[in-house]
Scaffold this active site. Structure first.
Site, PDB file in Angstrom:
ATOM      1  N   HIS A  40       0.851  -1.186   0.000  1.00  0.00           N
ATOM      2  CA  HIS A  40       0.000   0.000   0.000  1.00  0.00           C
ATOM      3  C   HIS A  40       0.891   1.242   0.000  1.00  0.00           C
ATOM      4  O   HIS A  40       2.109   1.143   0.175  1.00  0.00           O
ATOM      5  CB  HIS A  40      -0.882   0.012   1.254  1.00  0.00           C
ATOM      6  CG  HIS A  40      -0.082   0.233   2.503  1.00  0.00           C
ATOM      7  ND1 HIS A  40       0.624  -0.789   3.114  1.00  0.00           N
ATOM      8  CD2 HIS A  40       0.177   1.357   3.225  1.00  0.00           C
ATOM      9  CE1 HIS A  40       1.268  -0.302   4.162  1.00  0.00           C
ATOM     10  NE2 HIS A  40       1.024   1.000   4.247  1.00  0.00           N
ATOM     11  N   HIS A 125       6.177   6.613  -0.742  1.00  0.00           N
ATOM     12  CA  HIS A 125       6.933   5.429  -1.154  1.00  0.00           C
ATOM     13  C   HIS A 125       6.165   4.177  -0.751  1.00  0.00           C
ATOM     14  O   HIS A 125       5.297   4.226   0.124  1.00  0.00           O
ATOM     15  CB  HIS A 125       8.329   5.424  -0.523  1.00  0.00           C
ATOM     16  CG  HIS A 125       8.300   5.307   0.966  1.00  0.00           C
ATOM     17  ND1 HIS A 125       8.064   6.394   1.793  1.00  0.00           N
ATOM     18  CD2 HIS A 125       8.435   4.233   1.780  1.00  0.00           C
ATOM     19  CE1 HIS A 125       8.072   5.983   3.050  1.00  0.00           C
ATOM     20  NE2 HIS A 125       8.296   4.673   3.077  1.00  0.00           N
TER      21      HIS A 125
END
Length: 180
Positions: A40, A125
């Site tokens: 995720h 990120h």
């Protein structure tokens, strides 16, 4: 309950990220890799709280106030954060205006609701692995060249619960707000 807000990925994106993780694993002596189903993009880490309704309200308010419609998220490039106990390896996410806008609005709404969030700059990120020690001769640019740039349309933001189930860290979506 341990919570965070996130952008979740379609199976096709998870499959591509998993392939990158497999390539990475060939160059690692040790490390803790993210489970495929847990991949995720974190927007905000909230931590332990019982104030789930306040988080939901903040998410709804943020989406409304930010006035951001669904948008494309660009994913690509390998990076790592150096840590004493081993590196955190990640795939980069383009710092896109809509992504930064919804993350900032969500941060402001959560703080206004009384949540204590980190005050550092948001660096989008996707974490692939933690506490990584590399085999000799590993070069970041070699892995980066093997990772194909990916894109996904973001149509919602999710509230995720983090828990250990049968000894395994599991992230479960418990609420989401659709972007218009």
């Amino acid at each position: 309950m341990r919570l965070f807000t996130a952008i979740t990925f379609e199976d096709q994106i998870k499959d591509s990220l998993w392939e990158a993780m497999e390539k990475l694993s060939f160059n690692v002596i040790k490390g803790s890799f993210t489970a495929k189903d847990n991949l995720h993009l974190t927007l905000n880490f909230i931590g332990e709280t019982k104030k789930i309704e306040l988080v939901k309200e903040a998410m709804e308010e943020a989406v409304s106030a930010a006035n951001i419609k669904s948008f494309n998220l660009s994913i690509g490039g390998f990076g790592r954060f150096s840590r004493r106990d081993g590196d955190i390896c990640f795939i980069g996410v383009k710092r896109e205006e809509n992504l930064l806008g919804i993350q900032k609005e969500l941060t402001n709404r959560l703080k206004s609701a009384g949540f204590d969030l980190e005050n550092r700059e948001y660096k989008p990120h996707i974490t692939l692995a933690r506490r990584v020690r590399f085999a000799g001769g590993f070069r970041d640019d070699e892995l980066a060249s093997l990772i194909v740039n990916l894109s996904q349309k973001v149509q919602k933001i999710s509230l995720m619960k983090s828990e250990h189930i049968n000894g395994r860290l599991t992230y479960t979506e418990i609420f989401h707000v659709c972007l218009p």
